[in-house]
Design an enzyme around this catalytic site. Structure first.
Site, PDB file in Angstrom:
ATOM      1  CG  HIS A  33      -0.696  -0.175   2.334  1.00 26.38           C
ATOM      2  ND1 HIS A  33       0.224  -1.032   3.276  1.00 26.38           N
ATOM      3  CD2 HIS A  33      -0.508   1.238   3.481  1.00 26.38           C
ATOM      4  CE1 HIS A  33       0.712  -0.445   4.381  1.00 26.38           C
ATOM      5  NE2 HIS A  33       0.404   0.454   4.634  1.00 26.38           N
ATOM      6  CG  HIS A  53       4.644   0.924   2.766  1.00 29.12           C
ATOM      7  ND1 HIS A  53       4.132   1.694   2.285  1.00 29.12           N
ATOM      8  CD2 HIS A  53       4.303   0.837   4.600  1.00 29.12           C
ATOM      9  CE1 HIS A  53       3.474   2.959   3.653  1.00 29.12           C
ATOM     10  NE2 HIS A  53       3.002   1.654   4.605  1.00 29.12           N
TER      11      HIS A  53
HETATM   12  C1  SIN Z   1       3.535   1.208   7.813  1.00 30.09           C
HETATM   13  O1  SIN Z   1       2.342   0.831   6.856  1.00 30.09           O
HETATM   14  O2  SIN Z   1       3.062   2.536   7.467  1.00 30.09           O
HETATM   15  C2  SIN Z   1       3.885  -0.157   9.002  1.00 30.09           C
HETATM   16  C3  SIN Z   1       4.757  -0.114   8.135  1.00 30.09           C
HETATM   17  C4  SIN Z   1       5.994  -0.702   8.770  1.00 30.09           C
HETATM   18  O3  SIN Z   1       5.433  -1.179  10.427  1.00 30.09           O
HETATM   19  O4  SIN Z   1       7.253  -1.389   9.474  1.00 30.09           O
END
Ligand code: SIN
Length: 328
Positions: A107, A261
């Site tokens: 996302h 990510h």
């Molecule tokens: C997020 O999606 O902002 C969290 C990313 C993470 O916990 O590594």
């Protein structure tokens, strides 16, 4: 992408991380107020490298907030776990009693907003010995890798984004449904271009993600589903990815306009504690003429322009339409 040479950057030192994106930033101390030259160079590096890693920054939540505020106003996430005192501060503190929720999917942050954040800043406070990495994927590299045919096919399309994953947080009873409805009114589905132009670099970016994107506007459901599946899969291509292994006191700033990510949930039930703030952004724009719905619909029984399904003069009445009529 620039060379990251001393000519480009004089105040910060950059070490390139991925083939297409990402850089480690050295030579800055985030416990101190940054100089305006450092700020200019970090801002430039963010747009150019899309994803910046600052290691060994033993800083407080307040330092992180002060750093992020350099780039713009911080937003308050309506659904993420946050600090009561500082609502802008999202707290991901997971352990055996609190499993991680909803971040193990590709996302860009908060694209259910009309103007999604321009960047996100995430800082590791206590990370597990093994697991809990975060993967990043460059959606500008993904766009560049498409054939010219595909680029032209998706150019001008728009997609609908919705806060669907967070709907699970509402109770499945009458009160919960009522609350959900209130939030649906506050956060109605929004439309963004499928290919957005980065406002700083001008690069084109594939801007749909499986967490929030629900449909390509103007397409039949099966057309939309198959195109979205193909576009979602781009983030999974290893060439466009960088996998970050966290250490305590590592902080990352990513450009939410060009990067997706995925938080790997393999560490649970170990403890993992990170804090996040997001910086408000502008409404995404594409660089192409938007295709009209009529031009996209076609199909077996094309409708005249402007006629919605079930809304023509002789369309049979449906209960939800009567209900809407009654409530007027
Ligand atoms: C997020 O999606 O902002 C969290 C990313 C993470 O916990 O590594």
């Amino acid at each position: 992408m620039g060379t990251g040479s001393s000519q480009d950057y004089q105040k910060i030192k950059l070490r390139k991380l991925g083939a297409y994106f990402g850089a480690e930033v050295n030579g800055v101390d985030l416990t101190k107020k940054l100089t305006s030259k450092e700020v200019i160079e970090i801002t430039q590096a963010l747009a150019e490298y899309e994803f910046l890693v600052f290691k060994n920054q033993n800083i407080s939540s307040e330092d992180q907030i002060r750093f992020a505020e350099i780039f713009g106003k911080l937003s308050v996430h309506p659904f993420s776990p946050n600090s009561e005192k500082i609502p802008e501060l999202i707290i991901f503190e997971n352990d055996e009693n609190n499993p991680p929720f909803g971040t193990d999917i590709w996302h860009s942050d908060e694209t259910f907003r009309d103007s999604p954040p321009m960047a996100t800043c995430l800082r590791a406070i206590d990370v597990p010995k093994v697991g809990g990495d975060t993967l990043f994927s460059s959606m500008s590299a993904a766009y560049d890798g498409l054939s010219e045919r595909m680029k032209s096919y998706i150019s001008g399309l728009e997609a609908i984004h919705d806060f669907k994953p967070f709907k699970k947080l509402f109770d499945n009873d009458e009160a919960g449904m009522k609350d959900l409805h209130r939030f649906e009114l506050m956060w109605p589905p929004v439309t963004h271009p499928v290919v957005r132009s980065h406002p700083v670099t001008g690069r084109k970016v594939v801007f749909v993600n499986p967490q929030f994107t629900v449909q390509i506007k103007g397409m039949n459901e099966f057309e939309s589903r198959s195109l979205l599946t193909d576009l979602f899969d781009l983030a999974k291509i290893p060439e466009y990815q960088y996998r970050l292994h966290w250490e305590n006191n590592t902080m990352v700033l990513w450009d939410n306009r060009s990067v997706q990510h995925y938080a790997v949930h393999d560490y649970w039930p170990q403890r993992r504690h990170l804090e996040r703030v997001t910086i408000e952004g502008d409404k995404p724009f594409g660089s192409d003429v938007v295709a009209s719905e009529e031009s996209l619909l076609g199909g077996k029984s094309p409708r005249p322009a402007g006629v919605k399904p079930g809304h023509g003069n002789h369309a049979p009445k449906r209960e939800f339409l009567r209900e809407i009529e009654r409530s007027k």
